[in-house]
Scaffold this active site. Structure first.
Site, PDB file in Angstrom:
ATOM      1  N   GLY A  54       0.447  -1.050   0.171  1.00  0.00           N
ATOM      2  CA  GLY A  54      -0.097  -0.073   0.123  1.00  0.00           C
ATOM      3  C   GLY A  54       1.121   0.746  -0.105  1.00  0.00           C
TER       4      GLY A  54
ATOM      5  CD  GLU B  30       1.622  -9.204   1.555  1.00  0.00           C
ATOM      6  OE1 GLU B  30       2.000 -10.336   1.714  1.00  0.00           O
ATOM      7  OE2 GLU B  30       0.321  -8.693   1.695  1.00  0.00           O
TER       8      GLU B  30
ATOM      9  N   GLY C 264       3.324  -4.039  -4.235  1.00  0.00           N
ATOM     10  CA  GLY C 264       3.321  -3.911  -5.102  1.00  0.00           C
ATOM     11  C   GLY C 264       3.434  -3.332  -6.081  1.00  0.00           C
ATOM     12  NE  ARG C 265      -1.573   1.618  -6.919  1.00  0.00           N
ATOM     13  CZ  ARG C 265      -1.483   1.306  -8.006  1.00  0.00           C
ATOM     14  NH1 ARG C 265      -2.134   1.664  -8.609  1.00  0.00           N
ATOM     15  NH2 ARG C 265      -3.330   0.031  -7.760  1.00  0.00           N
TER      16      ARG C 265
ATOM     17  CB  CYS D 198     -17.134   2.005 -29.330  1.00  0.00           C
ATOM     18  SG  CYS D 198     -16.794   0.964 -30.723  1.00  0.00           S
TER      19      CYS D 198
ATOM     20  CE1 TYR E 258      -2.488  -4.666  -8.507  1.00  0.00           C
ATOM     21  CE2 TYR E 258      -1.223  -2.673  -7.774  1.00  0.00           C
ATOM     22  CZ  TYR E 258      -1.298  -3.812  -7.179  1.00  0.00           C
ATOM     23  OH  TYR E 258      -1.113  -4.455  -6.111  1.00  0.00           O
TER      24      TYR E 258
HETATM   25  C1  LIG Z   1      -3.121  -8.560   0.420  1.00  0.00           C
HETATM   26  C2  LIG Z   1      -2.734  -7.312  -0.621  1.00  0.00           C
HETATM   27  N1  LIG Z   1      -1.341  -7.521  -0.162  1.00  0.00           N
HETATM   28  C3  LIG Z   1      -0.771  -6.407  -0.763  1.00  0.00           C
HETATM   29  C4  LIG Z   1      -1.041  -5.564  -1.790  1.00  0.00           C
HETATM   30  C5  LIG Z   1       0.084  -5.019  -2.402  1.00  0.00           C
HETATM   31  O1  LIG Z   1      -0.633  -3.412  -2.682  1.00  0.00           O
HETATM   32  P1  LIG Z   1       0.204  -2.343  -3.655  1.00  0.00           P
HETATM   33  O2  LIG Z   1      -0.126  -2.550  -5.105  1.00  0.00           O
HETATM   34  O3  LIG Z   1      -1.141  -1.045  -2.749  1.00  0.00           O
HETATM   35  O4  LIG Z   1       1.435  -2.121  -2.956  1.00  0.00           O
HETATM   36  C6  LIG Z   1      -2.192  -6.024  -2.396  1.00  0.00           C
HETATM   37  C7  LIG Z   1      -3.145  -5.161  -2.962  1.00  0.00           C
HETATM   38  O5  LIG Z   1      -4.651  -4.849  -3.684  1.00  0.00           O
HETATM   39  C8  LIG Z   1      -3.198  -6.513  -0.781  1.00  0.00           C
HETATM   40  O6  LIG Z   1      -4.277  -6.942  -1.414  1.00  0.00           O
END
Ligand SMILES: Cc1ncc(COP(=O)(O)O)c(C=O)c1O
Length: 381
Positions: free
Chosen positions: A223, A257, A259-260, A332, A361
């Protein structure tokens, strides 16, 4: 690296557009810096849902401690690409097949979402003859003000429900409770994230002590915020690492953990302008491709940042000058908007448009089949 991406993008023949371009060597370096900034705090798993494209995943995996997956499909994909990776398997609504896969494909941790899932995980572990280590996913109440996405509702268990897991664990010899997992919101800056993680720790530590877990693990989720309005800005990993190292206690393992914030800056969606026109006083550029390739601006309702590389500029090519332009795709639907009313000195048919912040994403959350346009080509620098 931006020059490299622009040079590469300008050299792509029209037949290869749209294209996704990933700077995997820059990505590896960036993730290495992040892991170093967190060296005195949590270990880092990468949330593969952000982008599990094979070269991207390999570049990240070389630097992080493990990978978080959120479906049986992701689990199989990651295990195939990274036979030795440490994997944490989470996500709501796991099927019996997926729970058995967790045992078979050696997920190091399973993040359990409900007492019912825990009971079925115990059966899967028995059936497969394998022991499994479990983190219970907790969903704490609270105001997630400032979050881009609050994971309230069905994710994990509230502190009342999670207590129902203890008798199930006591009767499940193949399951071992190792700690808790929490991912409460996405898109938080350092102070908001640290405050939230402090809240998780304040709840988790006494609860785990009462549950008899020694040397507990606490997964604080992902997050970390990125700012699509400022593509050059980065999450302040150094400040975050410093704050978390002061929260860590000896004998416990903290894990995050993200991601983005790991992969978003090292991917670009490159396309070209097919048409330029004015409708009811508003200037539009129609680009090749659209939100079926890059859905991020539609889902997050933002303007995807981009830069323009001038194309051949034929004298009769439609163009606009010193105008605010809305960039749309070929679908469209009026929702196929990549960026709205962006002031530009000039935009012309044939110009290249390089959309930044397309490394997370982006392609993997897009509705590729809608209208059956050709898929983009993929390139790795
Ligand atoms: C359980 C869990 N962990 C990690 C993430 C990664 O979140 P972010 O990409 O915002 O860091 C998510 C994203 O939805 C998630 O649901």
């Amino acid at each position: 690296m931006a020059v490299g991406v622009d040079g590469f993008s300008a050299g792509l023949g029209e037949e290869r557009l749209p294209a996704y371009v990933y700077d995997v060597s820059g990505l590896g370096e960036y993730v290495r810096e992040i892991v170093a900034a967190l060296a005195d705090g949590p270990e880092v798993f990468y949330a593969a849902k952000a982008n599990a494209d094979a070269p991207v995943l390999r570049a990240v995996a070389a630097e992080v401690a493990g990978i978080e997956v959120a479906s049986g499909g992701e689990l199989e994909h990651v295990r195939r690409l990274l036979p030795d990776a440490r994997i944490a398997f989470g996500g709501p609504g796991k099927t019996d097949r997926e729970l058995r896969l967790a045992a078979r494909l050696k997920a190091e941790r399973v993040h359990v979402e409900s007492p019912y899932e825990l009971r079925r995980l115990a059966e899967a572990a028995e059936g497969e003859g394998r022991d499994l280590d479990v983190l219970l996913r907790v969903n704490l109440a609270g105001d997630r003000a400032g979050a881009a996405l609050a994971m309230s509702g069905p994710f994990g268990m509230d502190p009342g429900l999670i207590a129902d897991c203890l008798p199930i664990l006591a009767a499940a010899p193949r399951l071992r409770l190792r700690g808790v997992h929490a991912h409460l919101a996405s898109g938080l800056d350092v102070p908001a994230l640290v405050a939230q993680q402090r809240e998780i720790l304040d709840w988790a530590r006494p609860w785990l002590a009462r549950a008899g877990v020694t040397l507990p693990e606490i997964n604080l989720g992902g997050g970390m915020a990125v700012d699509y309005a400022r593509p050059e800005a980065r999450f302040d990993w150094a400040a975050y690492g410093k704050a978390l190292s002061s929260l860590a206690l000896p004998g416990e393992t903290l894990r995050v953990e993200p991601g983005r914030a790991l992969t978003v800056h090292h991917g670009w969606y490159v396309t070209d302008v097919l048409d330029v026109k004015t409708a009811h006083g508003r200037a539009y550029a129609v680009v090749r491709g659209g939100t079926h390739h890059l859905r991020t601006p539609a889902t997050k309702n933002h303007d995807q940042p981009f830069r323009v590389l001038p194309g051949p500029r034929h004298a009769d090519a439609p163009s606009v000058r010193d105008t605010a332009v809305t960039l749309v795709g070929q679908l469209c639907t009026p929702k196929d908007v990549l960026a709205r009313d962006i002031p530009l000195p000039r935009l012309s048919v044939g110009d290249r448009v390089v959309f930044a912040m397309a490394g997370a994403y982006a392609w993997n959350i897009s509705h590729h089949s809608f209208l059956m346009h050709p898929e983009p080509s993929f390139h790795y620098l």
